[in-house]
Design an enzyme around this catalytic site. Sequence first.
Site, PDB file in Angstrom:
ATOM      1  N   ALA A 100       0.805  -1.225   0.000  1.00  0.00           N
ATOM      2  CA  ALA A 100       0.000   0.000   0.000  1.00  0.00           C
ATOM      3  C   ALA A 100       0.836   1.272   0.000  1.00  0.00           C
ATOM      4  O   ALA A 100       0.311   2.360   0.209  1.00  0.00           O
ATOM      5  CB  ALA A 100      -0.924  -0.003   1.218  1.00  0.00           C
TER       6      ALA A 100
ATOM      7  N   HIS B  39      -0.973   7.412   5.171  1.00  0.00           N
ATOM      8  CA  HIS B  39       0.414   7.181   5.561  1.00  0.00           C
ATOM      9  C   HIS B  39       1.241   8.381   5.115  1.00  0.00           C
ATOM     10  O   HIS B  39       1.218   8.748   3.934  1.00  0.00           O
ATOM     11  CB  HIS B  39       0.984   5.928   4.903  1.00  0.00           C
ATOM     12  CG  HIS B  39       0.166   4.694   5.116  1.00  0.00           C
ATOM     13  ND1 HIS B  39       0.160   3.996   6.296  1.00  0.00           N
ATOM     14  CD2 HIS B  39      -0.687   4.039   4.279  1.00  0.00           C
ATOM     15  CE1 HIS B  39      -0.645   2.955   6.190  1.00  0.00           C
ATOM     16  NE2 HIS B  39      -1.170   2.961   4.980  1.00  0.00           N
TER      17      HIS B  39
ATOM     18  N   ASN C 115       2.082  -2.834   7.906  1.00  0.00           N
ATOM     19  CA  ASN C 115       2.958  -3.389   6.877  1.00  0.00           C
ATOM     20  C   ASN C 115       3.678  -2.283   6.115  1.00  0.00           C
ATOM     21  O   ASN C 115       4.777  -2.485   5.597  1.00  0.00           O
ATOM     22  CB  ASN C 115       2.154  -4.263   5.916  1.00  0.00           C
ATOM     23  CG  ASN C 115       2.944  -5.479   5.490  1.00  0.00           C
ATOM     24  OD1 ASN C 115       3.589  -6.130   6.294  1.00  0.00           O
ATOM     25  ND2 ASN C 115       2.900  -5.788   4.207  1.00  0.00           N
TER      26      ASN C 115
END
Length: 269
Positions: free
Chosen positions: A121, A220, A190
Amino acid sequence: MTSHRIGIIGYGAIGARVAEDISLGKVVGAELAGIISRTDNGTGRPAVERPFPSLTLEAALECCELIVECAGQSAVTEYAEKILGAGVDFLITSIGALADQGLAARLNACGPGRLFMTSGAVGGLDLLEAGAREAAYDSVVVSTTKLPETLVQPWMDQEQADGIRATTEPLEVFLGSAQEAARLFPRSLNVAAAVAEAVGDWDGVQVRLTADPKASLTSHVIEASGPSGEYRFEIRNNPSPQNPRTSGIVPFAVLRSLEAAIGERGGLV
């Protein structure tokens, strides 16, 4: 054109889409061999019904050139050494498993199969890795914001879990190293693990994890500074409709990584 037979561990939100696209011929040079079953619940049948062949690991090692992990960190811990030692390539989505430095060292020494990791991602890993080749970064910080419910963990006591679920404002849930973050939040960080692996510093990468009830997208923010320059990436992914703990883009990142790993055509690498 050579056909590479692919086995998949896991048939959830990620594995099901990866299997479907391979079976439909959407990955150049790939042929789906089957789904590797981890449990049959004592029935002799896969725990989840699916329209693809079911394989034991032993059978997969006999017929596959590459195996894709879409089942979580425990699958990497359980299977990686067997797969690589059998000369089969292994593409993992659960990079957080490599926070276990003992496991990481064993896999680095293992072969002749090759270990691949998908970017999942997050973007910008190529640039971060290139900068780390020049010199170590002075600072790398990953700030992740998700919906509260997705950050509740089994190890939390009831008061802490309820406090996260009930928050009406952004709440900092964790601040610490990527290594510790991957251990405590194995399904949620992750991205931080991928950044740590890219720059080669699990202890130096700092992670800030925030629960926000108003977070319509998973966010993020990656900030890095060092001799090569200063970098800031912001990624805002839609959650998977099948599993809000993961981003919807991840299966497609896996498919891109798979196509690059089997190397049947050129492209951006």
